[in-house]
Design a protein around this motif. Sequence first.
Motif, PDB file in Angstrom:
ATOM      1  N   PHE A 333      39.717  32.841  44.743  1.00  0.00           N
ATOM      2  CA  PHE A 333      40.756  31.949  44.244  1.00  0.00           C
ATOM      3  C   PHE A 333      40.396  30.485  44.420  1.00  0.00           C
ATOM      4  O   PHE A 333      41.116  29.609  43.934  1.00  0.00           O
ATOM      5  CB  PHE A 333      42.087  32.240  44.945  1.00  0.00           C
ATOM      6  CG  PHE A 333      42.565  33.661  44.774  1.00  0.00           C
ATOM      7  CD1 PHE A 333      42.406  34.323  43.563  1.00  0.00           C
ATOM      8  CD2 PHE A 333      43.155  34.339  45.811  1.00  0.00           C
ATOM      9  CE1 PHE A 333      42.824  35.628  43.398  1.00  0.00           C
ATOM     10  CE2 PHE A 333      43.585  35.654  45.661  1.00  0.00           C
ATOM     11  CZ  PHE A 333      43.410  36.294  44.446  1.00  0.00           C
ATOM     12  N   ASN A 334      39.296  30.219  45.107  1.00  0.00           N
ATOM     13  CA  ASN A 334      38.832  28.844  45.285  1.00  0.00           C
ATOM     14  C   ASN A 334      37.510  28.585  44.583  1.00  0.00           C
ATOM     15  O   ASN A 334      36.725  27.737  45.001  1.00  0.00           O
ATOM     16  CB  ASN A 334      38.722  28.528  46.772  1.00  0.00           C
ATOM     17  CG  ASN A 334      40.075  28.230  47.389  1.00  0.00           C
ATOM     18  OD1 ASN A 334      40.553  27.092  47.343  1.00  0.00           O
ATOM     19  ND2 ASN A 334      40.713  29.240  47.944  1.00  0.00           N
ATOM     20  N   GLY A 335      37.249  29.327  43.519  1.00  0.00           N
ATOM     21  CA  GLY A 335      36.153  29.004  42.627  1.00  0.00           C
ATOM     22  C   GLY A 335      34.814  29.607  42.950  1.00  0.00           C
ATOM     23  O   GLY A 335      33.809  29.219  42.343  1.00  0.00           O
ATOM     24  N   VAL A 336      34.743  30.561  43.891  1.00  0.00           N
ATOM     25  CA  VAL A 336      33.474  31.190  44.254  1.00  0.00           C
ATOM     26  C   VAL A 336      33.474  32.630  43.747  1.00  0.00           C
ATOM     27  O   VAL A 336      34.352  33.424  44.110  1.00  0.00           O
ATOM     28  CB  VAL A 336      33.253  31.171  45.776  1.00  0.00           C
ATOM     29  CG1 VAL A 336      31.919  31.831  46.121  1.00  0.00           C
ATOM     30  CG2 VAL A 336      33.295  29.745  46.306  1.00  0.00           C
ATOM     31  N   VAL A 337      32.520  32.972  42.907  1.00  0.00           N
ATOM     32  CA  VAL A 337      32.396  34.329  42.386  1.00  0.00           C
ATOM     33  C   VAL A 337      31.839  35.227  43.498  1.00  0.00           C
ATOM     34  O   VAL A 337      30.808  34.913  44.093  1.00  0.00           O
ATOM     35  CB  VAL A 337      31.467  34.376  41.159  1.00  0.00           C
ATOM     36  CG1 VAL A 337      31.323  35.807  40.647  1.00  0.00           C
ATOM     37  CG2 VAL A 337      32.003  33.463  40.062  1.00  0.00           C
ATOM     38  N   LEU A 451      22.881  31.915  36.450  1.00  0.00           N
ATOM     39  CA  LEU A 451      22.403  31.437  35.145  1.00  0.00           C
ATOM     40  C   LEU A 451      23.571  31.037  34.258  1.00  0.00           C
ATOM     41  O   LEU A 451      23.531  29.997  33.578  1.00  0.00           O
ATOM     42  CB  LEU A 451      21.574  32.531  34.474  1.00  0.00           C
ATOM     43  CG  LEU A 451      20.290  32.955  35.198  1.00  0.00           C
ATOM     44  CD1 LEU A 451      19.641  34.135  34.470  1.00  0.00           C
ATOM     45  CD2 LEU A 451      19.307  31.793  35.301  1.00  0.00           C
ATOM     46  N   LEU A 452      24.624  31.854  34.257  1.00  0.00           N
ATOM     47  CA  LEU A 452      25.783  31.568  33.421  1.00  0.00           C
ATOM     48  C   LEU A 452      26.477  30.282  33.863  1.00  0.00           C
ATOM     49  O   LEU A 452      26.865  29.450  33.024  1.00  0.00           O
ATOM     50  CB  LEU A 452      26.754  32.755  33.474  1.00  0.00           C
ATOM     51  CG  LEU A 452      28.077  32.604  32.714  1.00  0.00           C
ATOM     52  CD1 LEU A 452      27.833  32.315  31.236  1.00  0.00           C
ATOM     53  CD2 LEU A 452      28.925  33.860  32.889  1.00  0.00           C
ATOM     54  N   GLN A 463      37.070  34.006  34.666  1.00  0.00           N
ATOM     55  CA  GLN A 463      36.426  33.866  33.352  1.00  0.00           C
ATOM     56  C   GLN A 463      35.006  34.421  33.375  1.00  0.00           C
ATOM     57  O   GLN A 463      34.562  35.032  32.401  1.00  0.00           O
ATOM     58  CB  GLN A 463      36.418  32.396  32.939  1.00  0.00           C
ATOM     59  CG  GLN A 463      37.789  31.857  32.569  1.00  0.00           C
ATOM     60  CD  GLN A 463      37.769  30.359  32.309  1.00  0.00           C
ATOM     61  OE1 GLN A 463      37.082  29.595  32.992  1.00  0.00           O
ATOM     62  NE2 GLN A 463      38.523  29.913  31.313  1.00  0.00           N
ATOM     63  N   VAL A 464      34.301  34.217  34.482  1.00  0.00           N
ATOM     64  CA  VAL A 464      32.955  34.780  34.614  1.00  0.00           C
ATOM     65  C   VAL A 464      33.011  36.300  34.545  1.00  0.00           C
ATOM     66  O   VAL A 464      32.224  36.941  33.834  1.00  0.00           O
ATOM     67  CB  VAL A 464      32.301  34.325  35.937  1.00  0.00           C
ATOM     68  CG1 VAL A 464      31.040  35.138  36.219  1.00  0.00           C
ATOM     69  CG2 VAL A 464      31.965  32.845  35.868  1.00  0.00           C
ATOM     70  N   LYS A 465      33.934  36.881  35.273  1.00  0.00           N
ATOM     71  CA  LYS A 465      34.054  38.336  35.285  1.00  0.00           C
ATOM     72  C   LYS A 465      34.375  38.864  33.896  1.00  0.00           C
ATOM     73  O   LYS A 465      33.768  39.842  33.425  1.00  0.00           O
ATOM     74  CB  LYS A 465      35.134  38.767  36.278  1.00  0.00           C
ATOM     75  CG  LYS A 465      35.291  40.278  36.417  1.00  0.00           C
ATOM     76  CD  LYS A 465      36.290  40.628  37.508  1.00  0.00           C
ATOM     77  CE  LYS A 465      36.454  42.127  37.680  1.00  0.00           C
ATOM     78  NZ  LYS A 465      37.401  42.481  38.767  1.00  0.00           N
ATOM     79  N   THR A 496      36.480  32.584  26.793  1.00  0.00           N
ATOM     80  CA  THR A 496      36.930  31.993  28.059  1.00  0.00           C
ATOM     81  C   THR A 496      38.185  32.696  28.565  1.00  0.00           C
ATOM     82  O   THR A 496      38.951  32.135  29.351  1.00  0.00           O
ATOM     83  CB  THR A 496      37.201  30.487  27.900  1.00  0.00           C
ATOM     84  OG1 THR A 496      38.145  30.278  26.840  1.00  0.00           O
ATOM     85  CG2 THR A 496      35.917  29.738  27.588  1.00  0.00           C
ATOM     86  N   GLU A 497      38.379  33.925  28.116  1.00  0.00           N
ATOM     87  CA  GLU A 497      39.492  34.724  28.625  1.00  0.00           C
ATOM     88  C   GLU A 497      39.269  35.022  30.110  1.00  0.00           C
ATOM     89  O   GLU A 497      38.141  34.982  30.609  1.00  0.00           O
ATOM     90  CB  GLU A 497      39.602  36.033  27.849  1.00  0.00           C
ATOM     91  CG  GLU A 497      39.986  35.865  26.386  1.00  0.00           C
ATOM     92  CD  GLU A 497      41.417  35.361  26.228  1.00  0.00           C
ATOM     93  OE1 GLU A 497      42.300  35.830  26.973  1.00  0.00           O
ATOM     94  OE2 GLU A 497      41.631  34.474  25.386  1.00  0.00           O
TER      95      GLU A 497
END
Length: 540
Positions: A333-337, A451-452, A463-465, A496-497
Amino acid sequence: MQWRQDDPVERLRRVTAAQSRLQAEAASAALLARLRWRLAQELKRFATRMASLPRLLLSFALLLSLPGPAAAPATAAVARLHPAVAHLAAEAPAQRVAVIVQKATVSRQAEAHVAQLGGTVTADLPIIHAFAAELPARAARRLAQNPAVRWVSPDGPIVGAGQRGGPRASRAIEPQNYFLDTLGVRRVWDLGLRGAGLAVAVIDSGIANDPDFTFAADDPHTRLRASVSWAGSSGPSTDAFGHGTHVAGIIGGNGRASNGRYAGLAPQADLISLQIGDKTGLARESDVVAALQWVYDNRQAFNIRVVNLSLNSTVEQSYHTSPLDAAVEVLWFNGVVVVVSAGNKGPAGGFNTVDAAPANDPFVITVGASDEKGTADWSDDVPAAFSTHGRTSDGYAKPELLAPGANIISVLSDQSAWAAEHPDRAVLGGEYFRLSGTSMAAPMVAGAVALLLQDEPHLTPDQVKYRLLATARPMSDEDAGAVYLDVFAAVNGTTTESANAGRPISRLLLGGSAPVAWTSADWNAVNWNAVNWNSTYWGP
C-alpha cells in the motif's frame, strides 16, 4: 513509541474502518462449527501419522496441534492469543516461547508487561505496530489479557531447505538458461530497459559481493547498494548459505563471469541485501518483518520499488491472522511491489504452501514455477511438477503467475558449500549453480517488475500486478490456475487498470481494539520451525 505522521497503518485504518464488519461475518456460528469439525478430523489423522515418531517429538508436536479455541473459554485473552501459543501455555507452561505481539495502543505498556512477566523484548516491529519477545509460555496468556495487546502469535524460526533427493546427473554439454528468450527479455533490453535507476530488495540468506553484481565488465563498482543482517552478524551481509545470491543473480546478475551467458533479467538494477538467515538458513519470522520494516523506512532513500521473498511459512492460516501478511501489505500500500514464491509440493499429507504466509496474501504477486523443457520456445512449457497451486483458506486462487523455475543457472556465493556438496550442479568451476524451485521463479517476476517500472515508474503495485496478468500467456495445464509471464508484452502493454479491487486488507491493519477472529487454520502444520526455504527444489 510515537507513530509517525505518515504511518501507513493509521492511514489505512482511517480509510478502511468500514471493513471491520468482515470480522462479524467471519465469526458466524455456522462457519466456526464447520471449522471445528474439520479441525477435529484433521487432528485425528495427524495423531495417526505421528504415532511412529519418537515420544518426545510426538508430545511436542501435539502441544502445538491440540483442538483450537472451541475447547477453551470464550474470553478476550483466548481471542487475542494464537491457538498454538494458548495450548503450549496450557500443556508446557514453563517452556520459553518466541512470540510476535501486536499492540492495541501507542503506549509501551505491553513491552513493560513482558518484562514484568519474566520475558524479554527482542525486536521492535513498528511496521505492524508490534514487537517480538521471548517469555514463558504461561505468561503469554496473561500478556494477552492486557488491554494494550491486540494479538499474540508464534514467532517461528526460518529453516533453510534440506538437500532433498539425489542431484540430477551431470550433462555432457555446457548447460544454458532459456528464460531470457522464453520471456522476451532480450527484446526488452533492445528497448534500452535493463532496470537502471531503481532497487530490488532481496529478503533472504544474504547476497555475496560477486562480479556479476557490478555495473558492467569495465566498471567494477558494485550495484549492491546496501547490506543489512538480522542473522547475528555485526558486519555487512554475506551469504554462507547460497540461496539469496542465487535469487539475486536471477533478478539482476549481469553475467560478467560468463560473458553474459548467465545474466539475470534486470542487469542494471540496484540490489539490496537483507539477510535473515545464517549459513544453515536459520532465522525467525520476526526477522522477516524487521527486514520489511527496513524496506519501508528506506524505500525512498534507495528507490526500492520491488521486494522478493522466496520463502514460505509452514503454518496454514488466514492472511487476517498473520503478522507477516500484514507487513507485506503495508509495503504494497506504500508503493512497493511484493513478489513471493508459491512454494513446492511436499510429501503426501504435507501442508499447502499457498495457504501460508506470505504466499496466501491476496494482494501480493504469488509465483509458481514452469518447466521450459530445455528450449526457448514458450509453447512447449508446462507447469513444473513440484510447483504448488491451489486455494487459500480465504478462497483466493494461488499462484496468479508462473515463471521459469526448473534447472535455472545463477550466481553461486563463494562462501557457499553447495559446489562441494553437489559438484554436478556447479557451472563454470563453481561461479554459477543450477537449482530448481519456485524460489527461482519468483525473482523472474521481480526482475520483470524492475524492467516495467523503469519504463513506467508511475505505476502502482496494483497496476503492475494487473498489467502482468493481463499480458500473460495461457498455460496448457489449466489445473495450474495461473498464467505465464510475458515480459515483452507487459512492457509494451498500455493498460493502467488496477488489480485487487474490493479485496479486504488484513484485519491486523484495521482499527479498534477488538480481538482477531481466527478462522480456517490447519493446526496439523503448526510447528516452531515455521518458515523455510522449501521453495528451493533439490529433487531430480
